[in-house]
Write a protein that holds these residues in place. Structure first.
Motif, mmCIF file in Angstrom:
data_model
loop_
_atom_site.group_PDB
_atom_site.id
_atom_site.type_symbol
_atom_site.label_atom_id
_atom_site.label_comp_id
_atom_site.label_asym_id
_atom_site.label_seq_id
_atom_site.Cartn_x
_atom_site.Cartn_y
_atom_site.Cartn_z
ATOM 1 N N ASP B 311 0.823 -1.209 0.000
ATOM 2 C CA ASP B 311 0.000 0.000 0.000
ATOM 3 C C ASP B 311 0.857 1.260 0.000
ATOM 4 N N ARG B 443 -1.815 2.893 -5.210
ATOM 5 C CA ARG B 443 -2.895 3.864 -5.073
ATOM 6 C C ARG B 443 -4.256 3.209 -5.367
ATOM 7 N N THR B 446 -5.059 1.062 -2.370
ATOM 8 C CA THR B 446 -5.397 1.852 -1.184
ATOM 9 C C THR B 446 -6.809 2.429 -1.292
ATOM 10 N N ALA B 447 -7.144 2.926 -2.468
ATOM 11 C CA ALA B 447 -8.468 3.509 -2.663
ATOM 12 C C ALA B 447 -9.548 2.440 -2.528
#
Lengths: 838, 513
Positions: B311, B443, B446-447
């Motif tokens: 992450d 990214r 993580t989103a």
């Protein structure tokens, strides 16, 4: 720390180890008869002397505190404060020990390490010292105690910038005890999970020691507080829950200070059980030639200093007198004097001394090479040198044994520092002697008027440290994120919650923390350039910082924050550093590495920078209404300072040699913390009506200063409020451990802010973002105002326009004009009355 | 609400802009800049500060790359690319609003001389100088400034999802999606910021940055070091040596690679051993091959290649552990992937797999000593402490460290950076997936995790294209195996070649591997 502890059940050890001194009291050398007989032109300089009686130690048998296995390894009993600290630790508490210098505080944590080691040979401890040299000294001391005296086998190692990389690797892998400094921890912390050694070390951490905790105040304190919070956060990740031991010199608020620094709670150990030898303390005031004071001097501050024998020369003379009488002496110099100059002055003074004895002297300061420093330390230990002028480098625990006497050249700014210096004297069967030679400063003056301040146990400064600076917080938040992704529960270490969340949001929006992540759902990672820790400077709050380089040689100068650079290091500025005069030849703020280039010089001149100040965008954070339309406020605001021009003056006459010359420094905005005292609208008129004296006449200088009102009533009252502002700032360090060079003030007859109806004076932090100084002054205002009023009224100068010993300040941007002690006293009195009626 | 990042469409061709700061051009030899432009081959160059004015002159006509300067001029300037399907245009800071036809017209008249082009491009990239970032730690706010003024200038209908907005007033690599007039606006930094970023900014000046804009609005960014091209791209050749070599008539890595060693050794400042090392490095660069420079051998036993997806660079999880058992071409790829955010069962499966299959075999990772191995160890310690001892006993081998650092380096490798894919590509390897890098993957993950953990019904959250992410990871382990095999071959070919003791000029890795 740092204390060379006598074995704990032999309180007399320190006084039976040498027998070098004569059996008489050392202080006899400074008796009136002795001085009149042999001191050159003695003019009753001794203003006060105090004899402190010997005190026996209180001890507890070691087996009452420690398990038999460990108690048996101790040769001596424990002092009561050591026992108390160890009991607290056994109960699971954190401990802050604030007993006197050399009282054996080290034993508390050393024995706790021993206990932990016996419980679990894998247990580790982290010790933080304010200076590298102290860590090395303590590595030796702890090794002697734990490994040799107590026959345990922990691996103890110092880990800092001077440690070689193979040794570092071994320490990471194996050490039970790591000694370092907070700046080091700041850069080592990020490797916690990239190195098996650190992983092991943090996972097994049982004890964190913060030695000399009082050293961490102001800007450095703010950084240390955040580094320790980052450490605690990382430790939680390893399920490590160590105990904390902080040692500090005597401070007024040990528990509060320890808590602010670490975020943890502490039990306080302050009942000192250690013995103390008898000692004499002498306050020595340099003579003043009143007739030489010029009422219309161009620079009144310099004029006064000219009329008084310089503190440096007077100190040298006292040192020479002691040395010629076989009293080995350490002289603590003020920064302005410098140790090299002091050494020359001592030799010269010894030549002028009637005894006509040759005196050997060697200067000592951090700028010397390691070998040179060791050589002086050895000479001191062996008695091979009569007098050593030193910076405060020898104030803290470097092992030099003890000397017969110390001379402190002007008050070192804090009681802690003063007593540390005093603690360096005393050995053999003779009593210890310490002399303080007064400097030209309101603090020195106050102490000479009120020597009881030095000796009263209940009058101790509070250490001031703040974690409110948002800029510093913002930087450490990035550092923390790069050590482990941030999560909602980190508020425990990085709170308050709203501030934590807002700042995380700010960095997410700025692209330095992952924008798509969430504190509440998985955590927020760092996305900026690697190792933000490396870019944290312990000397500033994150603004521009200048490196000082010397064009024609080396200069060992700390980086200068912009706030001070604009005032004291503009092009053309002259300054003294370690006894050498320098001129600033170039200021480069454009490049990647802002630099101040200086050149050595030797002139009879000094520079004085004028400033104008505006204060706006005030936000009130706290308000104390007083009676009768008087109010005290604390809050934030923007201080715009322009250091537009400077004067070059002659050292001896104070006359302007050149100028005003432009500094070339742009205006500077400080977003910082302030406190202000708002007076009632009609106060000017009411005060002038009651004035028992003439109105002051504006000076020629003030006519050219647009900020100074020319109408006599306004000029005089303006001088009063200005005097009150200066007085409080100058005496604040007697109550609070703060550097008043980092505080500024502004007094004015009117200000547009809604909280201000009449005249007002402001005190503001001189550091961007604030470091808690104004807030502390706000909180301690009662004591400070009372003390200032007394001091201004009592100052021996008796002059309306004051003197450097009461209301003049070397940092004043208006050349200490106008100042009026009479009106100033009235204003302070009115404020104090309003406080009584609040 | 945060906008979740988009992956580029598979096999899409991005528009490639090289944001080139004037200072980067000035601090490198002209040959180096040309070599960079030829190797990177952007569709166009954007002149960016500091000293943007010097960029135009540094891009030689023969290279033929158009240059746009958003900070200059009062009129718009435009370049149609990708056969007219993408329009790149500068929006100068003027008071008035612009008309779409006017902007397009500028591009056609000045660049192509075509009177009528395709008026309806699929995507637009607009370049401005006026959108900036302001950070105020005292207000605890970061805000985008200048967007309203910029939006007013844009031709109608350009503030939509089919336009990407790049500003020289934002630091290169910065990306955000904000809103203006209720529309999401994708902003990309291509310059430098004046915002106070505290310790989140370095003292270094801005670096050239390659921005790849995909027709669906996905954007990839990466820095480009000019010092990695031409002669300077040969490890061991700094600016000083490059000058010496150029004076002696060597102007490309190939020249150096083909030179007789004695001739190189005779050049001032070069001893015999560094000449040999330089020649090996130049050969690696020029011929796209691995050249042995040291005596250390590779581990015995069949390697197991490992690459993790996390992450972030300072991660709290490794949600995908990619393992390649066997060779680059025919090895068996196994993605150990998290079943849902927070679950670590895949890590346990990986550990069990190792227990069953990895006895005595080396685990190989790229930059592994600094990233993959300690990250995995930290996670094992947290979740499966019983496995720590066995993990510590496994043979962990960092191929980059062995090639570049161990005893002064053992193999010279091609590639314009030390990161995994460029090195493998230098050896002729080609990836299966494009438009994705470690940063994008982190990214996207993580989103998704955020959405999943915040949702009332997590299973309704739209999942990323896991297959594609796993395929990206597969690319990486196969690239790693390719490099490993090339190193093996090099060691067989040139046993005991004198090694270059010069430490080289390439800096620390700053990207994911």
């Amino acid at each position: 720390m740092t204390d060379e502890t006598p074995p704990p059940d032999r309180p007399d050890a320190a006084r039976t180890d040498g027998g070098v001194g004569s059996p008489q009291r050392t202080a006899e050398v400074l008796s009136e008869s002795a001085l009149e007989a042999s001191y050159p032109e003695y003019r009753d300089q001794v203003r006060h002397s105090e004899h402190l009686e010997e005190r026996d130690g209180d001890t507890v048998p070691a087996e009452a505190v420690l398990r038999p296995e460990l108690a048996a390894r101790l040769e001596y009993d424990l002092f009561t404060h050591q026992a108390e600290g160890l009991d607290h630790l056994a109960d699971g508490n954190n401990v802050v020990a604030t007993t006197s210098t050399s009282s054996g505080k080290t034993w508390i944590y050393a024995l706790q390490m021993a206990r932990n080691h016996l419980d679990d040979p894998d247990a580790t401890a982290l010790c933080l010292f304010p200076m590298k040299a102290l860590a090395r000294d303590q590595e030796e001391a702890l090794t002697t105690k734990l490994r040799h005296d107590w026959d345990l086998d922990p691996f103890i190692g110092t880990y800092d910038g001077d440690t070689r990389s193979e040794r570092k690797q071994r320490i990471r892998r194996e050490a039970n005890v790591v000694l370092t400094n907070p700046a080091g921890l700041n850069v080592y912390l990020p490797r916690h999970n990239r190195d098996r050694g650190w992983h092991r070390f943090y996972s097994n951490l049982e004890l964190v020691v913060i030695d000399e905790g009082h050293e961490y105040s102001g800007v450095t304190g703010t950084h240390v507080a955040f580094i320790l919070r980052r450490l605690r956060r990382v430790l939680e990740h390893y399920d490590a829950d160590p105990q904390y031991v902080m040692t500090t010199a005597t401070i007024g608020n040990p528990a509060e200070h320890a808590t602010r620094l670490t975020g943890a709670d502490y039990a306080v150990v302050d009942e000192d059980g250690s013995p103390r030898g008898a000692r004499d303390i002498v306050l020595w005031e340099p003579p003043l030639d009143e007739s030489a004071i010029d009422a219309d001097a161009a620079d009144p501050m310099a004029d006064f200093e000219q009329a008084r024998r310089s503190t440096g020369a007077e100190s040298a003379s006292v040192v020479a007198h002691l040395a010629t009488n076989d009293v080995q002496t350490l002289q603590f110099c003020s920064a302005r004097q410098g140790t090299e100059i002091a050494a020359k002055q001592i030799v010269q003074a010894a030549g002028d001394h009637p005894s006509d004895r040759y005196v050997t002297t060697d200067p000592y300061h951090a700028g010397l090479g390691k070998t040179e420093r060791r050589a002086v330390e050895t000479k001191l230990k062996e008695g091979a040198v009569d007098a050593v002028p030193t910076t405060n480098a020898l104030e803290l625990g470097i092992d030099i044994g003890s000397v017969d006497a110390t001379v402190t050249s002007s008050y070192p700014g804090t009681k802690q520092s003063f007593w540390q210096q005093v603690g360096r004297a005393g050995r053999g069967t003779s009593d210890a002697l310490s002399v303080m030679v007064g400097g030209v400063d309101a603090m020195d003056s106050y102490i000479f008027e009120n020597p009881g301040y030095l000796f009263a146990d209940d009058e101790v400064e509070d250490a001031v440290v703040s974690v409110d600076n948002d800029r510093v917080f913002a930087d450490h938040l990035l550092a923390a994120a790069s050590e482990r992704p941030l999560r909602a529960e980190d508020v425990e270490f990085l709170g308050d919650e709203a501030r934590f969340r807002e700042m995380v949001g700010m960095w997410q929006a700025a692209g330095l923390l992952e924008e798509t992540a969430s504190l509440d759902a998985g955590g927020v990672t760092y996305t900026g350039p690697r190792r933000p820790q490396d870019r944290i400077s312990m000397y500033g709050t994150g603004g521009t910082e200048f490196t000082v380089v010397c064009r024609d040689g080396d200069i060992d100068h700390d980086p200068v924050a912009r706030e001070r650079a604009y005032r004291d290091y503009h092009e053309g500025a002259l300054f003294l550093h370690a006894g050498q005069q320098y001129e600033v030849v170039e200021v480069d703020e454009e490049g990647h590495h802002p630099t101040i280039t200086v050149a050595e010089t030797d002139t009879r001149e000094y520079t004085q920078t004028a400033s104008t100040k505006e204060i706006r965008d005030l936000t009130v954070r706290d308000h104390t209404p007083l009676s009768g339309a008087y109010d005290r406020y604390y809050g934030e605001g923007t201080v715009r300072i322009r250091y537009d021009n400077y004067l070059v003056r002659d050292v001896f006459s104070g006359e302007v040699v050149r100028g005003p010359l432009p500094t070339g420094a742009p205006p500077m905005d400080l977003r910082t913390e302030l406190m202000w005292v708002a007076l009632p609208p009609g106060h000017l008129g009411a005060t002038v009506d009651r004035l028992d004296g003439d109105l002051l006449q504006p000076t020629d200088r003030s006519e050219r200063d647009g900020a100074v009102p020319q109408e006599e009533e306004r000029y005089t009252y303006g001088g009063g409020i200005h005097a009150a502002e200066h007085g409080i700032i100058q005496l604040a360090p007697l109550e609070l451990m703060i550097d008043n060079a980092d505080i500024g003030g502004l007094s004015t007859l009117s200000h547009p802010h809604g909280t201000i109806q009449g005249p007002v004076w402001f005190v503001h932090d001189g550091i961007d973002g604030g470091i808690g100084f104004s807030k502390a002054i706000y909180e301690h205002f009662d004591t400070l105002a009372e003390r200032t009023r007394e001091h201004i009224a009592d100052c021996e100068c008796g002059r309306r326009r004051g003197c450097p010993m009461c209301v003049m300040s070397e940092h004043c941007g208006n050349n200490n004009d106008p100042l009026d002690t009479l009106t100033g006293s009235m204003i302070l009195e009115d404020v104090l009355d309003a406080m009584d009626g609040e | 609400m945060t906008v979740r990042p988009t992956l580029p469409p598979e096999d899409a061709e991005p528009t490639r802009l090289l944001a080139l700061p004037g200072t980067a051009v000035e601090s490198h030899h002209r040959d180096t800049v040309v070599a960079m432009l030829e190797a990177v081959a952007p569709d166009l160059v954007v002149a960016t500060p500091p000293r943007a004015g010097t960029v135009g002159a540094a891009v030689p006509r023969q290279v033929g790359t158009p240059v746009l300067a958003p900070e200059r001029g009062r009129l718009p300037d435009a370049v149609p690319t990708k056969g007219g399907t993408v329009l790149v245009a500068t929006i100068p800071t003027t008071a008035r609003g612009l008309d779409a036809a006017e902007v397009r017209g500028r591009g056609q008249r000045e660049r192509r001389g075509e009177p009528d082009g395709t008026p309806h491009e699929e995507h637009r990239v607009c370049l401005t100088a006026r959108v900036t970032l302001d950070v105020d730690p005292y207000a605890r706010e970061a805000s985008i400034d200048g967007l309203d003024g910029y939006a007013d200038q844009l031709p109608d209908g350009w503030l939509t999802g089919d336009t990407t907005h790049c500003s020289t007033g934002l630091r290169a690599g910065y990306r955000t999606t904000t809103r203006a007039d209720g529309e999401p606006v994708s902003l990309v930094g291509i310059g430098r910021t004046e915002a106070s970023l505290g310790v989140g900014a370095t003292d270094d000046g801005p670096e050239p940055t390659l921005v790849e804009v995909y027709p669906n609005g996905a954007v990839g960014t990466g820095t480009v070091d000019p010092g990695a091209f031409g002669l300077r791209g040969v490890p061991g050749i700094g600016e000083k040596r490059a000058r010496t070599l150029r004076r002696a008539g060597f102007s490309t890595p190939r020249d150096v690679a083909d030179a007789p060693p004695r001739e190189l050794a005779d050049l001032s400042g070069l001893g015999r051993s560094s000449a040999t090392g330089l020649r090996a490095a130049a050969e690696a660069r020029a011929h796209g091959t691995a050249v042995a420079t040291g005596d250390d051998s590779l581990p015995r036993g069949d390697p197991i290649f490992v690459d993790i997806e996390t992450d972030g660079r300072e991660p709290s999880c490794a949600w995908l552990i990619g393992v390649l058992d066997g060779g680059a071409e025919d090895g068996h790829y196994m993605p150990f992937m998290e079943s849902e955010p927070g679950d670590t069962g895949h890590l346990e499966s990986f550990l069990h797999w190792l227990d069953a299959n990895a006895g005595g075999r080396p685990l190989v990772a790229w930059y592994g000593y600094q990233f993959d191995f300690p990250v995995l160890r930290d996670l094992i310690q947290q979740h499966y402490p019983d496995h720590v001892e066995r993990w510590d006993d496994r043979y962990q081998f960092d191929l980059l460290w062995w090639a570049r650092d161990k005893n002064g380096g053992n193999v010279a490798l091609p590639g314009r950076s030390n990161t995994l894919e460029p090195v493998a590509e230098g050896l002729g390897w080609e990836p299966e997936t494009t438009g994705i890098d470690g940063g994008v993957v982190a990214r996207v993950y993580t989103a998704y995790r955020r959405a999943w953990l915040s949702a009332d019904e997590p299973h309704s959250v739209e999942a990323p294209d896991w297959d594609r992410l796993a395929a990206y990871c597969e690319d990486d382990v196969r690239a790693l195996a390719t490099i490993y095999e090339a190193c093996e071959a090099a060691a067989r070919r040139d046993p005991g070649t004198t090694r270059d003791t010069d430490s080289g000029t390439q800096g620390a890795l700053s990207d994911f591997t």
